[in-house]
Design a protein around this motif. Structure first.
Motif, PDB file in Angstrom:
ATOM      1  N   THR A  23       0.820  -1.213   0.000  1.00 25.81           N
ATOM      2  CA  THR A  23       0.000   0.000   0.000  1.00 25.81           C
ATOM      3  C   THR A  23       0.854   1.263   0.000  1.00 25.81           C
ATOM      4  OG1 THR A  23      -1.860  -1.146   0.996  1.00 25.81           O
ATOM      5  CG2 THR A  23      -1.830   1.253   1.206  1.00 25.81           C
ATOM      6  N   PRO A  24       1.842   1.414   0.885  1.00 28.48           N
ATOM      7  CA  PRO A  24       2.675   2.618   0.824  1.00 28.48           C
ATOM      8  C   PRO A  24       3.419   2.762  -0.511  1.00 28.48           C
ATOM      9  CG  PRO A  24       3.034   1.467   2.889  1.00 28.48           C
ATOM     10  CD  PRO A  24       2.172   0.586   2.040  1.00 28.48           C
ATOM     11  N   VAL A  25       3.789   1.652  -1.108  1.00 26.02           N
ATOM     12  CA  VAL A  25       4.471   1.700  -2.412  1.00 26.02           C
ATOM     13  C   VAL A  25       3.525   2.280  -3.464  1.00 26.02           C
ATOM     14  CG1 VAL A  25       5.493   0.289  -4.250  1.00 26.02           C
ATOM     15  CG2 VAL A  25       6.088  -0.160  -1.854  1.00 26.02           C
ATOM     16  N   ARG A  26       2.306   1.770  -3.509  1.00 29.61           N
ATOM     17  CA  ARG A  26       1.317   2.283  -4.479  1.00 29.61           C
ATOM     18  C   ARG A  26       0.979   3.746  -4.207  1.00 29.61           C
ATOM     19  NH1 ARG A  26      -1.323  -2.626  -3.305  1.00 29.61           N
ATOM     20  NH2 ARG A  26      -2.876  -1.463  -2.134  1.00 29.61           N
ATOM     21  N   VAL A  27       0.806   4.081  -2.946  1.00 32.52           N
ATOM     22  CA  VAL A  27       0.450   5.448  -2.575  1.00 32.52           C
ATOM     23  C   VAL A  27       1.579   6.412  -2.938  1.00 32.52           C
ATOM     24  CG1 VAL A  27      -0.036   6.963  -0.616  1.00 32.52           C
ATOM     25  CG2 VAL A  27      -1.185   4.761  -0.794  1.00 32.52           C
ATOM     26  N   ALA A  28       2.816   6.027  -2.691  1.00 33.24           N
ATOM     27  CA  ALA A  28       3.946   6.887  -3.062  1.00 33.24           C
ATOM     28  C   ALA A  28       3.946   7.126  -4.568  1.00 33.24           C
ATOM     29  CB  ALA A  28       5.263   6.257  -2.609  1.00 33.24           C
ATOM     30  N   GLN A  45      10.576  11.530   5.150  1.00 31.70           N
ATOM     31  CA  GLN A  45      10.704  10.766   6.390  1.00 31.70           C
ATOM     32  C   GLN A  45      10.766   9.271   6.089  1.00 31.70           C
ATOM     33  OE1 GLN A  45       7.446  11.281   9.125  1.00 31.70           O
ATOM     34  NE2 GLN A  45       8.566  10.352  10.823  1.00 31.70           N
ATOM     35  N   LEU A  46       9.901   8.803   5.194  1.00 33.44           N
ATOM     36  CA  LEU A  46       9.927   7.387   4.806  1.00 33.44           C
ATOM     37  C   LEU A  46      11.269   7.011   4.176  1.00 33.44           C
ATOM     38  CD1 LEU A  46       6.493   6.479   3.177  1.00 33.44           C
ATOM     39  CD2 LEU A  46       7.509   5.515   5.230  1.00 33.44           C
ATOM     40  N   ALA A  47      11.781   7.883   3.322  1.00 36.81           N
ATOM     41  CA  ALA A  47      13.061   7.601   2.657  1.00 36.81           C
ATOM     42  C   ALA A  47      14.190   7.462   3.671  1.00 36.81           C
ATOM     43  CB  ALA A  47      13.382   8.699   1.650  1.00 36.81           C
ATOM     44  N   ARG A  48      14.103   8.192   4.746  1.00 39.22           N
ATOM     45  CA  ARG A  48      15.142   8.136   5.782  1.00 39.22           C
ATOM     46  C   ARG A  48      14.931   7.007   6.792  1.00 39.22           C
ATOM     47  NH1 ARG A  48      18.350  12.668   6.593  1.00 39.22           N
ATOM     48  NH2 ARG A  48      17.765  14.518   5.430  1.00 39.22           N
ATOM     49  N   GLU A  49      13.671   6.685   7.103  1.00 40.38           N
ATOM     50  CA  GLU A  49      13.407   5.845   8.271  1.00 40.38           C
ATOM     51  C   GLU A  49      12.878   4.455   7.986  1.00 40.38           C
ATOM     52  OE1 GLU A  49      10.885   8.122  10.842  1.00 40.38           O
ATOM     53  OE2 GLU A  49      12.370   9.726  11.062  1.00 40.38           O
ATOM     54  N   SER A  50      12.308   4.215   6.818  1.00 42.46           N
ATOM     55  CA  SER A  50      11.724   2.897   6.567  1.00 42.46           C
ATOM     56  C   SER A  50      12.822   1.843   6.462  1.00 42.46           C
ATOM     57  CB  SER A  50      10.914   2.911   5.267  1.00 42.46           C
ATOM     58  OG  SER A  50      10.385   1.611   5.040  1.00 42.46           O
ATOM     59  N   ILE A  55       9.786   0.302  -0.002  1.00 38.25           N
ATOM     60  CA  ILE A  55       9.117   1.534   0.417  1.00 38.25           C
ATOM     61  C   ILE A  55      10.065   2.716   0.264  1.00 38.25           C
ATOM     62  CG2 ILE A  55       8.126   2.765   2.399  1.00 38.25           C
ATOM     63  CD1 ILE A  55       6.900   0.076   3.276  1.00 38.25           C
ATOM     64  N   VAL A  56      11.327   2.533   0.644  1.00 38.45           N
ATOM     65  CA  VAL A  56      12.320   3.600   0.476  1.00 38.45           C
ATOM     66  C   VAL A  56      12.456   3.946  -1.001  1.00 38.45           C
ATOM     67  CG1 VAL A  56      14.737   4.263   0.775  1.00 38.45           C
ATOM     68  CG2 VAL A  56      13.569   2.967   2.571  1.00 38.45           C
ATOM     69  N   GLU A  57      12.553   2.932  -1.835  1.00 38.91           N
ATOM     70  CA  GLU A  57      12.670   3.150  -3.278  1.00 38.91           C
ATOM     71  C   GLU A  57      11.474   3.935  -3.817  1.00 38.91           C
ATOM     72  OE1 GLU A  57      13.145   0.573  -7.406  1.00 38.91           O
ATOM     73  OE2 GLU A  57      12.438  -0.427  -5.592  1.00 38.91           O
ATOM     74  N   ALA A  58      10.272   3.544  -3.407  1.00 37.91           N
ATOM     75  CA  ALA A  58       9.057   4.220  -3.873  1.00 37.91           C
ATOM     76  C   ALA A  58       9.010   5.667  -3.388  1.00 37.91           C
ATOM     77  CB  ALA A  58       7.820   3.457  -3.410  1.00 37.91           C
ATOM     78  N   ALA A  74      16.802  14.000   1.796  1.00 39.88           N
ATOM     79  CA  ALA A  74      16.359  12.620   2.021  1.00 39.88           C
ATOM     80  C   ALA A  74      16.806  11.717   0.878  1.00 39.88           C
ATOM     81  CB  ALA A  74      14.846  12.564   2.181  1.00 39.88           C
ATOM     82  N   ILE A  75      16.776  12.232  -0.338  1.00 43.10           N
ATOM     83  CA  ILE A  75      17.221  11.444  -1.487  1.00 43.10           C
ATOM     84  C   ILE A  75      18.713  11.152  -1.371  1.00 43.10           C
ATOM     85  CG2 ILE A  75      17.554  11.489  -3.991  1.00 43.10           C
ATOM     86  CD1 ILE A  75      14.926  13.146  -4.132  1.00 43.10           C
ATOM     87  N   ARG A  76      19.478  12.154  -0.980  1.00 44.87           N
ATOM     88  CA  ARG A  76      20.928  11.946  -0.802  1.00 44.87           C
ATOM     89  C   ARG A  76      21.205  10.953   0.315  1.00 44.87           C
ATOM     90  NH1 ARG A  76      21.636  18.054  -1.882  1.00 44.87           N
ATOM     91  NH2 ARG A  76      22.082  18.035  -4.106  1.00 44.87           N
ATOM     92  N   PHE A  77      20.395  10.994   1.355  1.00 43.03           N
ATOM     93  CA  PHE A  77      20.517  10.014   2.436  1.00 43.03           C
ATOM     94  C   PHE A  77      20.268   8.614   1.889  1.00 43.03           C
ATOM     95  CE2 PHE A  77      18.810   7.463   5.910  1.00 43.03           C
ATOM     96  CZ  PHE A  77      19.741   7.682   6.909  1.00 43.03           C
ATOM     97  N   ALA A  78      19.228   8.463   1.075  1.00 38.80           N
ATOM     98  CA  ALA A  78      18.885   7.164   0.496  1.00 38.80           C
ATOM     99  C   ALA A  78      19.943   6.678  -0.492  1.00 38.80           C
ATOM    100  CB  ALA A  78      17.515   7.234  -0.183  1.00 38.80           C
ATOM    101  N   ALA A  79      20.722   7.605  -1.039  1.00 35.60           N
ATOM    102  CA  ALA A  79      21.782   7.225  -1.978  1.00 35.60           C
ATOM    103  C   ALA A  79      22.864   6.389  -1.300  1.00 35.60           C
ATOM    104  CB  ALA A  79      22.395   8.470  -2.606  1.00 35.60           C
ATOM    105  N   GLN A  80      22.857   6.354   0.025  1.00 40.23           N
ATOM    106  CA  GLN A  80      23.820   5.550   0.789  1.00 40.23           C
ATOM    107  C   GLN A  80      23.197   4.236   1.269  1.00 40.23           C
ATOM    108  OE1 GLN A  80      26.920   6.854   0.811  1.00 40.23           O
ATOM    109  NE2 GLN A  80      25.968   8.503  -0.347  1.00 40.23           N
ATOM    110  N   HIS A  81      21.995   3.950   0.820  1.00 33.66           N
ATOM    111  CA  HIS A  81      21.250   2.762   1.262  1.00 33.66           C
ATOM    112  C   HIS A  81      21.985   1.487   0.863  1.00 33.66           C
ATOM    113  CE1 HIS A  81      17.815   0.032   1.768  1.00 33.66           C
ATOM    114  NE2 HIS A  81      17.291   0.978   2.530  1.00 33.66           N
ATOM    115  N   GLY A  82      21.734   0.429   1.602  1.00 28.22           N
ATOM    116  CA  GLY A  82      22.372  -0.855   1.311  1.00 28.22           C
ATOM    117  C   GLY A  82      21.879  -1.525   0.040  1.00 28.22           C
TER     118      GLY A  82
END
Length: 121
Positions: A23-28, A45-50, A55-58, A74-82
């Motif tokens: 659901t969060p993926v579709r909503v995003a 917030q989702l991009a940083r905390e999920s 969900i982060v990708e969406a 937040a996007i730059r933060f997600a750029a360091q995601h695993g």
């Protein structure tokens, strides 16, 4: 009763917290397609905390589509995601936002030598 009185965008933003993960993926996706700037804080917030990479990708993809520069941190933060898919989406979203927020050069009204040489044939 409070939910009924909310407008559509607020209901979508609230649905980002739905426990069923698709659901969060579709909503995003919907928020991104609609370019709903009011959703930027929650998507960031989702991009940083999920903990869910999908969900982060969406969220990152939606932030890129919305195009508001306040989502860049937040996007730059997600750029360091695993997850590679999240990092790739973050790079794409960064490019989208930079393209939409950077000033475009004014079109030239003068012809350069290469342009005028075409007319000589």
């Amino acid at each position: 009763m409070l939910f009924r009185s909310q407008d559509y965008v607020h209901k979508l933003i609230a649905a980002l917290d739905h426990p069923e993960p698709t659901t969060p993926v579709r909503v995003a996706w919907i928020l991104g397609m609609r370019k709903e700037i009011r959703a930027v804080p929650r998507l960031a917030q989702l991009a940083r905390e999920s903990e869910d990479p999908y969900i982060v990708e969406a969220a990152v993809e939606a932030l890129g589509k919305i195009g508001d520069s306040t989502g860049l941190a937040a996007i730059r933060f997600a750029a360091q995601h695993g997850a590679v898919r999240v990092r790739e989406k973050a790079q794409h979203a960064t490019n989208l936002i930079q393209r939409t927020t950077s000033p475009r050069p004014a079109p030239s009204t003068e012809f350069g030598e290469s342009d005028s040489s075409c007319a000589k044939g």
